[in-house]
Write a protein that holds these residues in place. Structure first.
Motif, PDB file in Angstrom:
ATOM      1  N   LEU A  99       5.072   1.638  -0.365  1.00 10.10           N
ATOM      2  CA  LEU A  99       3.918   1.365  -1.206  1.00 10.10           C
ATOM      3  C   LEU A  99       3.863   2.395  -2.322  1.00 10.10           C
ATOM      4  O   LEU A  99       4.638   3.352  -2.355  1.00 10.10           O
ATOM      5  CB  LEU A  99       2.636   1.443  -0.371  1.00 10.10           C
ATOM      6  CG  LEU A  99       2.508   0.431   0.774  1.00 10.10           C
ATOM      7  CD1 LEU A  99       1.300   0.773   1.635  1.00 10.10           C
ATOM      8  CD2 LEU A  99       2.406  -0.991   0.237  1.00 10.10           C
ATOM      9  N   PHE A 100       2.928   2.194  -3.255  1.00 11.27           N
ATOM     10  CA  PHE A 100       2.586   3.248  -4.212  1.00 11.27           C
ATOM     11  C   PHE A 100       1.446   4.026  -3.564  1.00 11.27           C
ATOM     12  O   PHE A 100       0.283   3.632  -3.676  1.00 11.27           O
ATOM     13  CB  PHE A 100       2.176   2.648  -5.559  1.00 11.27           C
ATOM     14  CG  PHE A 100       3.290   1.921  -6.254  1.00 11.27           C
ATOM     15  CD1 PHE A 100       4.241   2.625  -6.975  1.00 11.27           C
ATOM     16  CD2 PHE A 100       3.399   0.544  -6.171  1.00 11.27           C
ATOM     17  CE1 PHE A 100       5.285   1.964  -7.607  1.00 11.27           C
ATOM     18  CE2 PHE A 100       4.428  -0.129  -6.793  1.00 11.27           C
ATOM     19  CZ  PHE A 100       5.380   0.576  -7.517  1.00 11.27           C
ATOM     20  N   PRO A 101       1.766   5.126  -2.871  1.00  8.40           N
ATOM     21  CA  PRO A 101       0.790   5.764  -1.971  1.00  8.40           C
ATOM     22  C   PRO A 101      -0.432   6.332  -2.666  1.00  8.40           C
ATOM     23  O   PRO A 101      -1.492   6.438  -2.052  1.00  8.40           O
ATOM     24  CB  PRO A 101       1.610   6.863  -1.288  1.00  8.40           C
ATOM     25  CG  PRO A 101       2.737   7.145  -2.219  1.00  8.40           C
ATOM     26  CD  PRO A 101       3.068   5.837  -2.859  1.00  8.40           C
ATOM     27  N   SER A 102      -0.322   6.708  -3.948  1.00  6.96           N
ATOM     28  CA  SER A 102      -1.452   7.317  -4.655  1.00  6.96           C
ATOM     29  C   SER A 102      -2.325   6.291  -5.366  1.00  6.96           C
ATOM     30  O   SER A 102      -3.354   6.654  -5.942  1.00  6.96           O
ATOM     31  CB  SER A 102      -0.939   8.350  -5.667  1.00  6.96           C
ATOM     32  OG  SER A 102      -0.234   9.383  -5.010  1.00  6.96           O
ATOM     33  N   LEU A 103      -1.904   5.016  -5.342  1.00  4.71           N
ATOM     34  CA  LEU A 103      -2.689   3.965  -5.964  1.00  4.71           C
ATOM     35  C   LEU A 103      -3.560   3.283  -4.918  1.00  4.71           C
ATOM     36  O   LEU A 103      -3.320   3.392  -3.717  1.00  4.71           O
ATOM     37  CB  LEU A 103      -1.772   2.933  -6.626  1.00  4.71           C
ATOM     38  CG  LEU A 103      -0.873   3.436  -7.754  1.00  4.71           C
ATOM     39  CD1 LEU A 103      -0.074   2.284  -8.340  1.00  4.71           C
ATOM     40  CD2 LEU A 103      -1.677   4.144  -8.843  1.00  4.71           C
ATOM     41  N   VAL A 105      -5.354   0.082  -2.841  1.00  7.71           N
ATOM     42  CA  VAL A 105      -4.860  -1.145  -2.233  1.00  7.71           C
ATOM     43  C   VAL A 105      -4.793  -2.265  -3.274  1.00  7.71           C
ATOM     44  O   VAL A 105      -3.785  -2.975  -3.390  1.00  7.71           O
ATOM     45  CB  VAL A 105      -5.775  -1.551  -1.054  1.00  7.71           C
ATOM     46  CG1 VAL A 105      -5.464  -2.960  -0.577  1.00  7.71           C
ATOM     47  CG2 VAL A 105      -5.642  -0.544   0.086  1.00  7.71           C
ATOM     48  N   LEU A 106      -5.844  -2.421  -4.057  1.00 10.52           N
ATOM     49  CA  LEU A 106      -5.884  -3.464  -5.079  1.00 10.52           C
ATOM     50  C   LEU A 106      -4.808  -3.241  -6.136  1.00 10.52           C
ATOM     51  O   LEU A 106      -4.136  -4.191  -6.555  1.00 10.52           O
ATOM     52  CB  LEU A 106      -7.268  -3.503  -5.735  1.00 10.52           C
ATOM     53  CG  LEU A 106      -7.475  -4.559  -6.820  1.00 10.52           C
ATOM     54  CD1 LEU A 106      -7.273  -5.963  -6.248  1.00 10.52           C
ATOM     55  CD2 LEU A 106      -8.875  -4.432  -7.431  1.00 10.52           C
ATOM     56  N   GLU A 107      -4.634  -2.009  -6.573  1.00 10.31           N
ATOM     57  CA  GLU A 107      -3.620  -1.717  -7.594  1.00 10.31           C
ATOM     58  C   GLU A 107      -2.221  -2.027  -7.091  1.00 10.31           C
ATOM     59  O   GLU A 107      -1.360  -2.485  -7.859  1.00 10.31           O
ATOM     60  CB  GLU A 107      -3.728  -0.253  -8.019  1.00 10.31           C
ATOM     61  CG  GLU A 107      -4.956   0.041  -8.868  1.00 10.31           C
ATOM     62  CD  GLU A 107      -5.219   1.525  -9.055  1.00 10.31           C
ATOM     63  OE1 GLU A 107      -5.926   1.893 -10.024  1.00 10.31           O
ATOM     64  OE2 GLU A 107      -4.736   2.331  -8.222  1.00 10.31           O
ATOM     65  N   ASN A 108      -1.948  -1.786  -5.809  1.00 15.84           N
ATOM     66  CA  ASN A 108      -0.636  -2.099  -5.256  1.00 15.84           C
ATOM     67  C   ASN A 108      -0.323  -3.581  -5.364  1.00 15.84           C
ATOM     68  O   ASN A 108       0.803  -3.970  -5.674  1.00 15.84           O
ATOM     69  CB  ASN A 108      -0.562  -1.651  -3.793  1.00 15.84           C
ATOM     70  CG  ASN A 108       0.007  -0.259  -3.628  1.00 15.84           C
ATOM     71  OD1 ASN A 108       1.223  -0.083  -3.525  1.00 15.84           O
ATOM     72  ND2 ASN A 108      -0.873   0.732  -3.607  1.00 15.84           N
ATOM     73  N   VAL A 109      -1.313  -4.433  -5.120  1.00 19.24           N
ATOM     74  CA  VAL A 109      -1.091  -5.874  -5.211  1.00 19.24           C
ATOM     75  C   VAL A 109      -1.022  -6.323  -6.671  1.00 19.24           C
ATOM     76  O   VAL A 109      -0.192  -7.158  -7.034  1.00 19.24           O
ATOM     77  CB  VAL A 109      -2.184  -6.640  -4.452  1.00 19.24           C
ATOM     78  CG1 VAL A 109      -2.016  -8.146  -4.630  1.00 19.24           C
ATOM     79  CG2 VAL A 109      -2.143  -6.288  -2.972  1.00 19.24           C
ATOM     80  N   ALA A 159      -3.795   3.832  -0.876  1.00 19.09           N
ATOM     81  CA  ALA A 159      -2.914   3.145   0.072  1.00 19.09           C
ATOM     82  C   ALA A 159      -2.459   4.053   1.208  1.00 19.09           C
ATOM     83  O   ALA A 159      -2.377   3.618   2.357  1.00 19.09           O
ATOM     84  CB  ALA A 159      -1.704   2.586  -0.674  1.00 19.09           C
ATOM     85  N   ARG A 160      -2.172   5.330   0.919  1.00 17.71           N
ATOM     86  CA  ARG A 160      -1.660   6.209   1.977  1.00 17.71           C
ATOM     87  C   ARG A 160      -2.712   6.530   3.034  1.00 17.71           C
ATOM     88  O   ARG A 160      -2.366   7.023   4.110  1.00 17.71           O
ATOM     89  CB  ARG A 160      -1.125   7.514   1.384  1.00 17.71           C
ATOM     90  CG  ARG A 160      -2.147   8.388   0.699  1.00 17.71           C
ATOM     91  CD  ARG A 160      -1.607   9.792   0.439  1.00 17.71           C
ATOM     92  NE  ARG A 160      -2.499  10.520  -0.451  1.00 17.71           N
ATOM     93  CZ  ARG A 160      -2.281  10.679  -1.749  1.00 17.71           C
ATOM     94  NH1 ARG A 160      -1.191  10.157  -2.307  1.00 17.71           N
ATOM     95  NH2 ARG A 160      -3.136  11.348  -2.503  1.00 17.71           N
ATOM     96  N   ASN A 161      -3.976   6.240   2.748  1.00 17.95           N
ATOM     97  CA  ASN A 161      -5.043   6.529   3.713  1.00 17.95           C
ATOM     98  C   ASN A 161      -5.278   5.384   4.705  1.00 17.95           C
ATOM     99  O   ASN A 161      -6.067   5.544   5.636  1.00 17.95           O
ATOM    100  CB  ASN A 161      -6.347   6.842   2.975  1.00 17.95           C
ATOM    101  CG  ASN A 161      -6.256   8.124   2.154  1.00 17.95           C
ATOM    102  OD1 ASN A 161      -5.447   9.007   2.463  1.00 17.95           O
ATOM    103  ND2 ASN A 161      -7.073   8.224   1.121  1.00 17.95           N
ATOM    104  N   LEU A 162      -4.599   4.268   4.510  1.00 17.96           N
ATOM    105  CA  LEU A 162      -4.759   3.146   5.430  1.00 17.96           C
ATOM    106  C   LEU A 162      -4.084   3.449   6.764  1.00 17.96           C
ATOM    107  O   LEU A 162      -3.067   4.148   6.812  1.00 17.96           O
ATOM    108  CB  LEU A 162      -4.118   1.884   4.847  1.00 17.96           C
ATOM    109  CG  LEU A 162      -4.755   1.233   3.619  1.00 17.96           C
ATOM    110  CD1 LEU A 162      -3.943   0.011   3.232  1.00 17.96           C
ATOM    111  CD2 LEU A 162      -6.192   0.856   3.880  1.00 17.96           C
ATOM    112  N   PRO A 163      -4.613   2.909   7.865  1.00 19.17           N
ATOM    113  CA  PRO A 163      -3.883   2.973   9.131  1.00 19.17           C
ATOM    114  C   PRO A 163      -2.518   2.313   8.990  1.00 19.17           C
ATOM    115  O   PRO A 163      -2.316   1.433   8.132  1.00 19.17           O
ATOM    116  CB  PRO A 163      -4.780   2.191  10.097  1.00 19.17           C
ATOM    117  CG  PRO A 163      -6.129   2.210   9.469  1.00 19.17           C
ATOM    118  CD  PRO A 163      -5.899   2.218   7.986  1.00 19.17           C
TER     119      PRO A 163
END
Length: 277
Positions: A99-103, A105-109, A159-163
């Motif tokens: 993923l793009f960990p610093s972006l 969830v919405l920005e990743n999609v 994104a990196r904070n998601l389980p």
């Protein structure tokens, strides 16, 4: 070894013919053949080092084949750049989540949607009316997509904070946002607990049916493979050694030997013979 033709389609969506890949003096993939038809939900399994991820990398353009052909929707794709293969309709996830960990969830999609955003570079620079309209449409599509994957309440989170399990869902969601016809999943259950693995199995069936996809997955968790895949190809030392339905693969002596050794394969054969008597 190739798969039998589907009754639902006369031509394969993906066709791999005598595909090989050398790294110096090492042949990682040796003349493999594979066919996938629209709607297939298939598995590619084998011991560590069997060549499975190398095969994925060849299909998606990360590696160029030493020999052989790869055709998608009847068009040769060997040698085409990965981003062009993605635009043609092949998307993938990776063994290690990318993923793009610093972006958010919405920005990743949203990033995945930009490959077919519908505006030009000039529109983006000028931020004109077309850019504003298309960006609004893109945002709405991304939000709708997150709701399908039950991530709408997480859209503003980094994104990196998601389980871990939700990161996997987000990676699959991002891959699907590119509107593929063929989805390659590289060890999607890696690191998951039993409950997460069960949820993943349900998700894979759902996205195949919901998005009318063809899916090929690499997976080491046999519970997931046997519970999801309708047909399975087995690799060992870079070669295809077996192909069939899950129940056929489970009892195949060559497969048992590849995973557990010759003694286990001989025991498996004896058990099969005793059941038949």
């Amino acid at each position: 070894m190739t798969s039998p033709k589907s009754t639902a389609a006369t031509e394969p969506l993906l066709k791999v013919q005598d595909l090989s890949k050398n790294f110096g003096g090492l042949r990682a993939v040796n003349r493999i053949n594979l066919e996938l038809y629209p709607g297939d939900l298939a598995g590619l399994i084998g011991p560590n080092g069997a060549g499975k991820t190398t095969a994925f990398n060849l299909v998606t353009g990360v590696y160029q084949p030493t020999e052989g052909k790869i055709s998608f929707k009847g068009q040769e794709i060997a040698g085409i750049a990965p981003h062009l293969i993605n635009q043609m309709g092949i998307a993938r996830t990776f063994q290690n989540i990318r993923l793009f960990p610093s972006l958010t969830v919405l920005e990743n999609v949203c990033i995945a949607y930009h490959s077919h955003a519908g505006y030009s570079m000039q529109d983006a620079i000028l931020r004109n009316k077309n850019f504003e309209v298309k960006e609004k449409e893109l945002l709405e599509k991304a939000q709708d997509f997150l709701s399908i994957f039950h991530l709408e309440d997480r859209q503003s989170e980094i994104a990196r904070n998601l389980p871990y399990g939700e990161q996997r869902r987000l990676e699959i969601a991002r891959a699907l946002a590119a509107n593929p016809q063929l989805l390659l999943l590289d060890e999607p259950a890696a690191g998951m607990n039993p409950n997460e693995s069960l949820a993943l199995m349900e998700l894979i069936h759902f996205i195949r049916d919901r998005f009318k996809l063809t899916i090929l997955l690499i997976e080491h968790q046999m519970r997931v493979v046997m519970g999801v895949c309708e047909k399975i190809t087995v690799m060992d030392f870079g070669e295809v050694i077996a192909y069939g339905a899950p129940q056929e693969i489970q009892s195949n002596p060559r497969v048992v030997e590849a995973y557990l050794g010759r003694g286990a394969a001989e025991l498996s054969e004896k058990l099969q013979r005793s059941k038949a008597q």
